[in-house]
Scaffold this motif. Structure first.
Motif, PDB file in Angstrom:
ATOM      1  N   GLU A 168       0.813  -1.223   0.000  1.00  0.00           N
ATOM      2  CA  GLU A 168       0.000   0.000   0.000  1.00  0.00           C
ATOM      3  C   GLU A 168       0.845   1.271   0.000  1.00  0.00           C
ATOM      4  N   TYR A 169       2.142   1.150   0.277  1.00  0.00           N
ATOM      5  CA  TYR A 169       3.015   2.325   0.188  1.00  0.00           C
ATOM      6  C   TYR A 169       3.350   2.584  -1.279  1.00  0.00           C
ATOM      7  N   LYS A 170       3.199   3.829  -1.697  1.00  0.00           N
ATOM      8  CA  LYS A 170       3.445   4.214  -3.083  1.00  0.00           C
ATOM      9  C   LYS A 170       4.505   5.315  -3.139  1.00  0.00           C
ATOM     10  N   MET A 171       5.452   5.111  -4.049  1.00  0.00           N
ATOM     11  CA  MET A 171       6.519   6.085  -4.233  1.00  0.00           C
ATOM     12  C   MET A 171       6.001   7.339  -4.938  1.00  0.00           C
ATOM     13  N   GLU A 172       6.456   8.500  -4.477  1.00  0.00           N
ATOM     14  CA  GLU A 172       6.107   9.769  -5.112  1.00  0.00           C
ATOM     15  C   GLU A 172       7.392  10.456  -5.554  1.00  0.00           C
ATOM     16  N   LEU A 174       7.987  13.428  -6.444  1.00  0.00           N
ATOM     17  CA  LEU A 174       8.174  14.790  -5.951  1.00  0.00           C
ATOM     18  C   LEU A 174       9.136  14.823  -4.765  1.00  0.00           C
ATOM     19  N   THR A 175       8.972  13.893  -3.845  1.00  0.00           N
ATOM     20  CA  THR A 175       9.779  13.893  -2.625  1.00  0.00           C
ATOM     21  C   THR A 175      10.774  12.739  -2.560  1.00  0.00           C
ATOM     22  N   GLY A 176      10.556  11.704  -3.367  1.00  0.00           N
ATOM     23  CA  GLY A 176      11.390  10.516  -3.284  1.00  0.00           C
ATOM     24  C   GLY A 176      11.010   9.631  -2.116  1.00  0.00           C
ATOM     25  N   ASN A 177       9.927   9.967  -1.436  1.00  0.00           N
ATOM     26  CA  ASN A 177       9.433   9.164  -0.327  1.00  0.00           C
ATOM     27  C   ASN A 177       8.170   8.408  -0.720  1.00  0.00           C
ATOM     28  N   CYS A 178       7.731   7.531   0.167  1.00  0.00           N
ATOM     29  CA  CYS A 178       6.547   6.709  -0.081  1.00  0.00           C
ATOM     30  C   CYS A 178       5.456   7.069   0.911  1.00  0.00           C
ATOM     31  N   TYR A 179       4.193   6.929   0.498  1.00  0.00           N
ATOM     32  CA  TYR A 179       3.063   7.356   1.308  1.00  0.00           C
ATOM     33  C   TYR A 179       1.989   6.267   1.333  1.00  0.00           C
ATOM     34  N   LYS A 180       1.302   6.207   2.477  1.00  0.00           N
ATOM     35  CA  LYS A 180       0.191   5.271   2.634  1.00  0.00           C
ATOM     36  C   LYS A 180      -0.956   5.968   3.342  1.00  0.00           C
ATOM     37  N   PHE A 181      -2.131   5.887   2.748  1.00  0.00           N
ATOM     38  CA  PHE A 181      -3.324   6.490   3.339  1.00  0.00           C
ATOM     39  C   PHE A 181      -4.034   5.461   4.209  1.00  0.00           C
ATOM     40  N   HIS A 182      -4.327   5.823   5.435  1.00  0.00           N
ATOM     41  CA  HIS A 182      -5.069   4.954   6.361  1.00  0.00           C
ATOM     42  C   HIS A 182      -6.502   5.459   6.474  1.00  0.00           C
ATOM     43  N   PRO A 183      -7.469   4.735   5.913  1.00  0.00           N
ATOM     44  CA  PRO A 183      -8.858   5.207   5.896  1.00  0.00           C
ATOM     45  C   PRO A 183      -9.613   4.992   7.208  1.00  0.00           C
ATOM     46  N   VAL A 184      -9.050   4.187   8.109  1.00  0.00           N
ATOM     47  CA  VAL A 184      -9.696   3.951   9.406  1.00  0.00           C
ATOM     48  C   VAL A 184      -9.192   4.994  10.392  1.00  0.00           C
ATOM     49  N   GLY A 185     -10.102   5.761  10.950  1.00  0.00           N
ATOM     50  CA  GLY A 185      -9.718   6.847  11.838  1.00  0.00           C
ATOM     51  C   GLY A 185      -9.072   6.355  13.127  1.00  0.00           C
ATOM     52  N   LYS A 186      -8.019   7.058  13.556  1.00  0.00           N
ATOM     53  CA  LYS A 186      -7.366   6.787  14.832  1.00  0.00           C
ATOM     54  C   LYS A 186      -7.020   8.109  15.499  1.00  0.00           C
ATOM     55  N   TYR A 201       6.498   7.379   9.389  1.00  0.00           N
ATOM     56  CA  TYR A 201       6.138   8.407  10.366  1.00  0.00           C
ATOM     57  C   TYR A 201       4.923   9.169   9.844  1.00  0.00           C
ATOM     58  N   LEU A 202       4.209   9.811  10.777  1.00  0.00           N
ATOM     59  CA  LEU A 202       3.090  10.643  10.363  1.00  0.00           C
ATOM     60  C   LEU A 202       3.608  11.697   9.396  1.00  0.00           C
ATOM     61  N   SER A 203       2.961  11.821   8.269  1.00  0.00           N
ATOM     62  CA  SER A 203       3.460  12.659   7.187  1.00  0.00           C
ATOM     63  C   SER A 203       3.753  14.086   7.641  1.00  0.00           C
ATOM     64  N   CYS A 298       0.782   8.028   6.372  1.00  0.00           N
ATOM     65  CA  CYS A 298       2.139   7.691   6.823  1.00  0.00           C
ATOM     66  C   CYS A 298       3.111   7.956   5.671  1.00  0.00           C
ATOM     67  N   GLU A 299       4.310   8.384   6.021  1.00  0.00           N
ATOM     68  CA  GLU A 299       5.353   8.688   5.043  1.00  0.00           C
ATOM     69  C   GLU A 299       6.626   7.945   5.436  1.00  0.00           C
ATOM     70  N   LYS A 300       7.319   7.354   4.476  1.00  0.00           N
ATOM     71  CA  LYS A 300       8.559   6.646   4.786  1.00  0.00           C
ATOM     72  C   LYS A 300       9.592   6.830   3.680  1.00  0.00           C
ATOM     73  N   SER A 301      10.851   6.816   4.076  1.00  0.00           N
ATOM     74  CA  SER A 301      11.928   6.793   3.096  1.00  0.00           C
ATOM     75  C   SER A 301      12.101   5.340   2.646  1.00  0.00           C
ATOM     76  N   PRO A 302      12.561   5.120   1.427  1.00  0.00           N
ATOM     77  CA  PRO A 302      12.677   3.743   0.918  1.00  0.00           C
ATOM     78  C   PRO A 302      13.642   2.869   1.717  1.00  0.00           C
ATOM     79  N   ASP A 303      14.555   3.469   2.488  1.00  0.00           N
ATOM     80  CA  ASP A 303      15.549   2.666   3.206  1.00  0.00           C
ATOM     81  C   ASP A 303      15.245   2.520   4.694  1.00  0.00           C
TER      82      ASP A 303
END
Length: 308
Positions: A168-172, A174-186, A201-203, A298-303
């Motif tokens: 579910e993490y997708k590379m972008e 623009l930033t070279g980072n990956c993002y995942k959308f969590h549709p369940v509220g927390k 980490y939280l974006s 959530c946002e993460k670096s590939p490494d």
């Protein structure tokens, strides 16, 4: 007997990385169990232990067969911890006295023995199982113990370009980072925990362009937000440490230093103690109640999950 012990030792040798078998750097691969283990030494309740393993993409380990029992005992001994017991995934939370692993394996099918004097079901309130010196004991699930997570090696485990098996993490670009959308509220804290467990980490918004990127991700996933979840905002990685007006990202810098401090009109308004950060669908910032739930990114670096 000596030869048998020697062969036993060879079978349970662990390695941090095995060619062609990758999961995440903080898990150790066991050839004998054909999967990865991670020992969490910070004690937790059974539920929080189950949740942490689940968020990391694994399960709370249980000695469901001989191979798992040997591998778990060996891994525990190799860590040389001073603790005398740790949580397993075995529990009777659904039916008092009926113990099953989180995979659904019944306790009588497992190669385990009760410790002397166990089970005692103290105060009729012991529905969780710990391993102690190779035997098991029933405990109150609200007690805190270390715990062990396990990820079985399967054919569908594939390391993506985002450096994770989570597809579910997708590379972008623009930033070279990956993002995942969590549709369940927390809540903000639970969202923070979820991202951390996933190796992200939280974006954090570093520029107006990244704000537009998050808005784009928000818009694309808007129909997926679960019913009953606040759809007006998404939680992001900023807060004010309960000090009004000192808004910082989770990386410690002020939002101005980070590169984006574009608040929605009238925000931050600190309505009844709003100390956590969020973003409206417009891409503008909002202060939000830390205990209230909302979707998040959530946002993460590939490494981030690869060997340092």
């Amino acid at each position: 007997m000596i030869l048998q012990k020697y062969l036993f030792t060879l079978l349970i040798i662990f390695a941090c990385s095995v060619a062609g078998k990758q999961f995440r750097f903080d898990y150790d691969y066991s050839e004998y169990a054909d999967g990865w283990f991670k020992l969490h030494l910070i004690p937790a309740t059974w539920h929080d232990a189950w949740l942490r393993c689940d968020l990391e993409g694994s399960i709370l380990a249980s000695p469901i067969n001989y191979q798992m029992k040997v591998a778990m005992d060996s891994y525990w001994e190799a860590k040389k911890t001073n603790d005398c017991a740790y949580y397993t995934g075995i529990n009777a939370l659904f039916s008092h006295g009926d113990y099953f692993s989180v995979e659904g394996v019944p306790l009588p099918r497992m190669p385990v023995k009760w410790a002397p004097g166990e089970p005692d079901n103290f105060n009729n309130n012991e529905d969780c199982i710990v391993l102690t010196n190779g035997t098991i004991a029933d405990v109150n699930c609200s007690e805190i113990f270390p715990y062990m997570c396990f990820k079985k090696n399967t054919k569908d485990i594939i390391m993506t370009s985002c450096g994770t098996v989570d597809k579910e993490y997708k590379m972008e670009s623009l930033t070279g980072n990956c993002y995942k959308f969590h549709p369940v509220g927390k809540s903000w804290k639970r969202a923070f925990m979820t991202c951390a467990a996933e190796g992200s980490y939280l974006s954090v918004v570093n520029s107006p362009q990244e704000a537009l990127l998050l808005k784009k991700i928000y818009d694309a996933n808007y129909p997926k937000i679960r019913p009953g979840t606040n759809k007006d905002v998404i939680i992001i990685g900023m807060h004010d440490w309960n000090e009004h007006g000192v808004w910082r990202t989770i990386h410690g810098s002020t939002i101005e230093e980070e590169g984006y401090a574009d608040w929605a009109q009238g925000q931050p308004d600190n309505s009844s103690g709003q100390y956590c950060g969020a973003m409206f669908r417009t891409g503008k910032l909002d202060d939000y109640w830390c205990q209230s739930t909302a979707p998040f990114i959530c946002e993460k670096s590939p490494d981030s999950l690869l060997e340092p």
